[in-house]
Design a protein around this motif. Structure first.
Motif, PDB file in Angstrom:
ATOM      1  N   TYR A   1     -21.036  -0.932 -18.620  1.00 10.33           N
ATOM      2  CA  TYR A   1     -19.594  -1.060 -18.391  1.00 10.33           C
ATOM      3  C   TYR A   1     -19.198  -0.518 -17.022  1.00 10.33           C
ATOM      4  CZ  TYR A   1     -19.671  -2.207 -23.313  1.00 10.33           C
ATOM      5  OH  TYR A   1     -19.956  -2.806 -24.518  1.00 10.33           O
TER       6      TYR A   1
ATOM      7  N   ARG B   1     -17.118  -2.868 -14.504  1.00  9.68           N
ATOM      8  CA  ARG B   1     -15.867  -2.388 -13.908  1.00  9.68           C
ATOM      9  C   ARG B   1     -15.940  -2.387 -12.394  1.00  9.68           C
ATOM     10  NH1 ARG B   1     -16.451   2.038 -17.448  1.00  9.68           N
ATOM     11  NH2 ARG B   1     -16.612   3.376 -15.610  1.00  9.68           N
TER      12      ARG B   1
ATOM     13  N   TRP C   1     -12.961   1.015 -21.610  1.00  5.41           N
ATOM     14  CA  TRP C   1     -12.289  -0.184 -21.104  1.00  5.41           C
ATOM     15  C   TRP C   1     -10.814  -0.213 -21.507  1.00  5.41           C
ATOM     16  CZ3 TRP C   1     -15.396  -3.495 -18.182  1.00  5.41           C
ATOM     17  CH2 TRP C   1     -14.757  -4.617 -17.652  1.00  5.41           C
TER      18      TRP C   1
END
Length: 693
Positions: free
Chosen positions: A680, A684, A486
């Motif tokens: 994640y 995203r 990230w």
């Protein structure tokens, strides 16, 4: 909406068409789980996911990461997972060797080899017999569950003891009285489990005897959380402490011996306390009158144990809380009480040494205070402690260091010695760490820590997380997964200190408990709104994550504040607040949430039961609900049922359930890497954070 099934609803909370999904191993439920998980894996798989998983697995398996240690006698022990040993090895060395670049580790147990020969073992720790240190009782979990199988292990021959202290799977543990006698606290056996599934008795288990026939020397009620016992080796008399944990926050304690309890300790049931020899340290949760004097909540006091039992009230005030300064924990080491506290979220540490006339005080001024700092004893057993403590220090952009400090190095205590340092696992150049506060619905100021680029453009892809429960403080740390997947890609991460936690003492926890739990969710939503107000981002670019109690938080963001988020990741969650007390360990959390069987409690629990509140024709953001079949703490039915209802209402709800992992994210580093990489990747993609590594 024709033909759409809205059940269950707040008006009809018990009309639940998805109860069949609570059957963990039911044929119909497992078929649904398999189909859902396969669909999610296909949706969130592919080359990018695989690269992310492999990247994290390599980080988690790094040979130069810090081996965390505990000293038992002459040796320090470590449990180590790596690519070559995914299940892990239990190993030991001497402290002098550990302090070198290449320690000489001695393998005590290869869990991969044991699992290959016996089955699905996951390490849950070991209890080494403290007198001879020739034997240990291993705690082995099947698939990561809280319930464990106990196996006696010979440290000399490195082999399991076939006719030793071995016990089938159950929630519980043991304590060594002597090399041939154990205090057994296990839920195994008829009538031995509480409503919450934990042990309700303490049995005296002698070598060679049937554990189920072992005499019961202490018993808690079936409605209690559990019963516990521990031999106090700091006292010459060989006293045994017995505890009936009547509720999550409340306990009744007795002093006794191997025959059972003798004297009840007249302490507030919800106080935190610890004993060394004849010294007692107590931190009450609410004002407490003792010896005609009243001490406030969160004040830490010291008193002679024998004098307290005799009814004397001559105590010393060791630590008084401030406006935003509260003790977090305290423990004994070599007769000294080590106190950690947070002063407006900045760590501090003090040491108190008891005396008949007064207690002496020393500030640990050489311990780091920046970032997140923890101090704990090097020795596993308090009676063996010699003043050496371990210190870990880290912040969101600087990896952890492990340090050794000698509390007896008077007068200045000296500087801690750096033992090991974690390598940098992501590129933090250009990132800054800042503190901010959001205004919640009732005007309370909610702190949060932001990590990201110095320049804000109003469109930052934000990862937001919090916990907010059980008085647990949630401080920002060096998170390699967030950093690599990230922050390094241009994103921003935020950790919020919402109410329900312990960052600001009992007041902060109480404000977010029971009917106040709704406020913890308001706090989190306020932080999301503040990020938009400050020009950091916009709602559609915020991906929020939470697990367990934090999963309840995320589910409520879906139903209560959907307009403030772009995507939600809900892990091993608690969601159905109507039935949570009937599922696995749920009854043990009534102190935190309330009892849904009481109409006055359901009145506020219904407000945070996202499973019942979910309704059609709302603009819910996409959500991924992830759980494990072997989670025997928070029932996987919570996530299963929520996903099924949301899908029936036509929402973008994804579901994945791993076969193993317990109340966690995998049984080895590669499984953990896959869990985070998948989550994640989902966040995203959902918020259009397309930056590539």
């Amino acid at each position: 909406m024709i033909g759409m099934d809205f059940r269950p609803t707040l008006n009809a909370p018990d009309d639940d068409p998805y109860l069949w999904l609570e059957d963990i191993d039911g044929e119909e439920a497992l078929a649904w789980v398999a189909e859902q998980s396969a669909r999610t894996l296909a949706r969130l798989g592919g080359p990018q996911f695989e690269r992310d998983r492999d990247t994290l697995a390599a980080i988690f398996d790094r040979p130069d990461k810090i081996p965390l240690i505990t000293r038992r006698g002459r040796y320090i022990y470590n449990f180590w997972r790596a690519a070559a040993n995914p299940r892990g090895v239990w190993r030991r060395t001497k402290l002098a060797s550990y302090m070198t670049t290449e320690p000489a580790w001695e393998i005590v147990l290869d869990l991969d080899a044991l699992a290959a020969s016996e089955g699905d073992w996951v390490w849950d720790g070991a209890s080494v017999e403290p007198e001879r240190r020739e034997r240990a009782v291993l705690r082995l979990s099947r698939g990561g569950s809280d319930a464990v199988v106990l196996r006696e292990f010979d440290l000399g021959s490195r082999s399991l003891v076939v006719d030793g202290f071995n016990l089938p799977e159950a929630k519980g543990d043991i304590g060594w009285l002597d090399p041939n006698t154990l205090l057994l606290t296990s839920a195994l056996g008829d009538g031995m489990a509480t409503r919450s599934g934990y042990a309700r008795t303490v049995r005296l288990w002698k070598r060679g005897s049937d554990p189920l026939a072992a005499p019961v020397i202490f018993e808690a009620g079936p409605e209690s959380v559990g019963a516990f016992a521990e031999l106090d080796r700091n006292a010459e008399s060989g006293r045994v402490w017995f505890t009936d944990q009547t509720a999550y926050l409340d306990s009744i304690c007795w002093i006794g011996d191997r025959n059972g309890p003798k004297t009840q300790l007249d302490l507030p049931r919800d106080a935190q306390w610890t004993v060394f020899d004849d010294w007692l340290a107590v931190k009450p949760r609410r004002p407490w009158t003792i010896g005609g004097k009243t001490c406030a909540a969160d004040v830490l006091i010291g008193i002679s144990l024998s004098a307290f039992i005799a009814g004397e009230g001559n105590f010393a005030i060791l630590f008084e809380p401030g406006d935003r300064c509260f003790p977090q924990s305290f423990f004994w080491n070599d007769g000294k009480l080590v106190v950690s506290y947070l002063d407006n979220l900045v760590a501090g540490f003090e040491v108190f040494t008891p005396g008949r006339q007064e207690w002496t005080r020393c500030v640990l001024s050489t311990v780091p205070t920046a970032g997140t700092v923890h101090v704990w004893s090097l020795d596993a057993a308090t009676h063996e402690s010699n003043g050496e403590v371990l210190v870990s220090a880290e912040d969101p952009v600087n990896p952890p260091q492990l340090l050794l400090l000698d509390l007896n190095a008077a007068p200045s205590l000296g500087a801690p010695v750096i033992l090991k340092s974690t390598p940098e696992n992501f590129d933090a150049s250009g990132l800054i760490v800042t503190r901010h506060e959001a205004v919640s619905t009732d005007g309370e100021m909610i702190p949060y820590t932001q990590v990201g680029p110095a320049k804000e453009n109003g469109d930052a892809p934000v990862h937001l997380t919090a916990y907010g429960g059980f008085g647990s403080s949630n401080l920002p740390c060096y998170n390699s997964a967030i950093g690599k997947l990230w922050l390094e890609r241009g994103g921003t991460s935020v950790v919020a200190n919402i109410r329900g936690g312990g960052e600001f003492g009992t007041r902060w926890h109480e404000a977010g408990r029971r009917e106040g739990k709704r406020l913890t969710h308001d706090d989190f939503a306020a932080v999301a709104a503040d990020l938009v107000r400050r020009g950091v981002t916009r709602p559609g670019r915020i991906g929020a994550e939470g697990g367990s109690n934090g999963g309840l938080l995320i589910a409520n963001m879906l139903t209560r504040y959907p307009e403030r988020f772009g995507a939600l990741l809900c892990k091993v969650p608690l969601i159905d607040m109507r039935r949570y007390t009937k599922l696995l360990a749920g009854a043990s959390w009534i102190d935190e949430y309330g009892d849904p069987d009481k109409p006055e409690d359901w009145a506020f629990l219904g407000e945070i039961s996202a499973y019942h509140a979910a309704e059609p024709e709302r603009s819910y953001p996409p959500i991924l609900l992830a759980t494990t079949k072997r989670d025997d703490r928070v029932h996987p039915g919570h996530a299963r049922k929520m996903a099924a209802k949301l899908q029936a209402l036509g929402y973008s709800a994804h579901f994945h359930e791993h076969d193993a992992g317990g109340h966690g994210f995998g049984i080895d580093n590669r499984e953990r890497a896959a869990f985070f990489a998948r989550g994640y990747y989902f966040l995203r993609d959902a918020i259009d954070f397309a930056a590539s590594p």
